[in-house]
Design an enzyme around this catalytic site. Sequence first.
Site, PDB file in Angstrom:
ATOM      1  N   GLU A 123     -57.865  26.453 -12.785  1.00 55.13           N
ATOM      2  CA  GLU A 123     -58.558  25.252 -12.347  1.00 55.13           C
ATOM      3  C   GLU A 123     -59.991  25.681 -12.079  1.00 55.13           C
ATOM      4  O   GLU A 123     -60.270  26.404 -11.114  1.00 55.13           O
ATOM      5  CB  GLU A 123     -57.912  24.668 -11.098  1.00 55.13           C
ATOM      6  CG  GLU A 123     -56.596  23.986 -11.419  1.00 55.13           C
ATOM      7  CD  GLU A 123     -56.068  23.180 -10.258  1.00 55.13           C
ATOM      8  OE1 GLU A 123     -56.625  23.284  -9.148  1.00 55.13           O
ATOM      9  OE2 GLU A 123     -55.087  22.453 -10.467  1.00 55.13           O
ATOM     10  N   HIS A 142     -58.037  23.804 -16.806  1.00 51.27           N
ATOM     11  CA  HIS A 142     -58.135  22.518 -16.118  1.00 51.27           C
ATOM     12  C   HIS A 142     -59.301  22.586 -15.125  1.00 51.27           C
ATOM     13  O   HIS A 142     -59.929  23.621 -14.956  1.00 51.27           O
ATOM     14  CB  HIS A 142     -56.853  22.233 -15.316  1.00 51.27           C
ATOM     15  CG  HIS A 142     -55.658  21.898 -16.149  1.00 51.27           C
ATOM     16  ND1 HIS A 142     -55.130  20.638 -16.212  1.00 51.27           N
ATOM     17  CD2 HIS A 142     -54.875  22.667 -16.955  1.00 51.27           C
ATOM     18  CE1 HIS A 142     -54.078  20.631 -17.008  1.00 51.27           C
ATOM     19  NE2 HIS A 142     -53.894  21.859 -17.478  1.00 51.27           N
ATOM     20  N   ARG A 172     -57.387  10.354 -17.029  1.00 49.57           N
ATOM     21  CA  ARG A 172     -56.758  11.673 -17.042  1.00 49.57           C
ATOM     22  C   ARG A 172     -55.710  11.819 -18.152  1.00 49.57           C
ATOM     23  O   ARG A 172     -55.576  12.875 -18.767  1.00 49.57           O
ATOM     24  CB  ARG A 172     -56.081  11.865 -15.665  1.00 49.57           C
ATOM     25  CG  ARG A 172     -55.016  12.933 -15.560  1.00 49.57           C
ATOM     26  CD  ARG A 172     -54.420  12.893 -14.143  1.00 49.57           C
ATOM     27  NE  ARG A 172     -53.215  13.697 -13.996  1.00 49.57           N
ATOM     28  CZ  ARG A 172     -53.201  14.944 -13.550  1.00 49.57           C
ATOM     29  NH1 ARG A 172     -54.318  15.551 -13.240  1.00 49.57           N
ATOM     30  NH2 ARG A 172     -52.067  15.603 -13.425  1.00 49.57           N
ATOM     31  N   HIS A 207     -56.455  17.208 -19.943  1.00 49.91           N
ATOM     32  CA  HIS A 207     -56.720  16.039 -19.090  1.00 49.91           C
ATOM     33  C   HIS A 207     -58.110  15.486 -19.406  1.00 49.91           C
ATOM     34  O   HIS A 207     -59.097  16.228 -19.342  1.00 49.91           O
ATOM     35  CB  HIS A 207     -56.616  16.413 -17.607  1.00 49.91           C
ATOM     36  CG  HIS A 207     -55.199  16.555 -17.133  1.00 49.91           C
ATOM     37  ND1 HIS A 207     -54.810  17.492 -16.200  1.00 49.91           N
ATOM     38  CD2 HIS A 207     -54.078  15.858 -17.472  1.00 49.91           C
ATOM     39  CE1 HIS A 207     -53.500  17.364 -15.983  1.00 49.91           C
ATOM     40  NE2 HIS A 207     -53.039  16.387 -16.740  1.00 49.91           N
ATOM     41  N   GLU A 228     -61.479  16.023 -17.188  1.00 53.78           N
ATOM     42  CA  GLU A 228     -61.888  17.380 -16.810  1.00 53.78           C
ATOM     43  C   GLU A 228     -62.791  17.964 -17.895  1.00 53.78           C
ATOM     44  O   GLU A 228     -62.450  18.916 -18.584  1.00 53.78           O
ATOM     45  CB  GLU A 228     -60.625  18.228 -16.577  1.00 53.78           C
ATOM     46  CG  GLU A 228     -59.762  17.658 -15.455  1.00 53.78           C
ATOM     47  CD  GLU A 228     -58.334  18.209 -15.409  1.00 53.78           C
ATOM     48  OE1 GLU A 228     -58.036  19.178 -16.124  1.00 53.78           O
ATOM     49  OE2 GLU A 228     -57.516  17.644 -14.648  1.00 53.78           O
TER      50      GLU A 228
HETATM   51 ZN   LIG Z   1     -55.887  18.971 -15.269  1.00 55.25          ZN
END
Ligand SMILES: [Zn+2]
Length: 419
Positions: A380, A306, A237, A179, A182
């Site tokens: 994440e 992420h 993104r 993404h 990020e």
């Molecule tokens: Zn992501």
Amino acid sequence: MRVPLLFLNIVLVAARRQVTYIGDQVLRISASSQKQLNLVKSLEQLEHLKLDFWKEPVRSSLPIDLRVPAKHVSTIKKFLRSNDIVYSVMIKNLQSLVDEERTSSLISELRQNGTYSFNYRSFHPLKEIYRWIKDLAAENPQLVRRMRIGKSSQGRAIHVLKFSTGHGRPAIWIDGGIHGREWIAPAVAIWMAKKITTDYGNDPSITSLLNKADIFMVIMANPDGYVYSQTKDRMWRKTMSKRPGTHCFGVDPNRNFDANFGGNGSSRVPCSETYRGPHVHSEPEVKAIVNFIKKHSNFIAFITLHSYSQRLMYPYGYTQDTPENLEELDMLAHEATEALASLYGTRYSYGRIIQLINQNSGNSIDWSYNQGIKYSYVFELRDEGQYGFMLPRSQIVPTAEETWLAIKKIMEYACNHLP
Ligand SMILES: [Zn+2]
Ligand SMILES: *[C@@H]1O[C@H](CO)[C@@H](O)[C@H](O)[C@H]1NC(C)=O
Ligand SMILES: *[C@@H]1O[C@H](CO)[C@@H](O)[C@H](O)[C@H]1NC(C)=O
């Protein structure tokens, strides 16, 4: 005199084309009942407001982070207040964070000594990163190979770094940067790749690991999205693929995998942030990963990076069905998050995607798990929302150091439990 003036004009035009976020706010919303949650969810339908859910409304116990364009801030706040929905302002003016990052963070440097003089405490333009990838392989010919596994929509190479000390070994997959916005994910991957090269032969745990398995690392899985996020729209993104019949471009690559593709939690609307794409693996960036992993067929772990939220999640996202080795995945997630917290006390939650956040379809770890890769995880990374995607560069190295401890746990476990 004419030349500098012309030059100035070009600079101004280029600057104007950049998306700005002056006065945009990120609100943290706490819906305290199903009714309030549904009200917040109803905002998702109002496409003309261009709201951007950094954390989607899922259930009433979970906070919602919502970026609101400046011109709608007062309307949205009024809407929340009139429904007695509690909120606080996490980011008061997004553009000031974007400006700060621009001046302090995007280092373009003249490096005299390859990866040794690279600034690991900063975010970098893609060109710098690609040079760094090349340098790392050149400096460690016995350990690292750079392989090109595909090309993005806009024609940029997608590289994988192969760390290997033997032949025919089981393999571990790590990717970052799928993404665009990020930025912490590729920055962490860069630090970890360098760490492998300095620790191999010095640190017993990584030496022993690399004597048993290969590591394949994609630093930048979505180079087009990263470049666009750095040059045009910080909040970008998706990928950058174009298609006829719509002015919106890009696909959410993490909804484009062949894992209940098209199901709940992925949008069929091209303008949506979670647009799944016209068909399975339509994105060349996704196709490159899929083809490579299928061709190798010896992967035992799949880890994707992420941000943000501080969560470690495992399958599934698309179904409530539990993965066959649920207990093992959960135990290992527990151990990994404990290891992570041991360094700076950073707390992660862990669990199945559908249980922790939301139902979503077409994500990469559901796909890899269904390919038989039993240890499939998504991280994440930091933080919990104070800065969100705008994590300051001072947190790059600490985030990398702590994440590395968790990833090492997963890699070691996978190596000791070969199928
Ligand atoms: Zn992501
Ligand atoms: C580059 O850095 C390495 C590691 O610090 C060092 O051994 C080497 O001498 C440096 N080379 C130059 C040309 O500075
Ligand atoms: C999709 O979501 C709807 C609404 O939340 C739900 O009723 C339905 O069971 C879901 N479908 C699947 C296949 O999970």
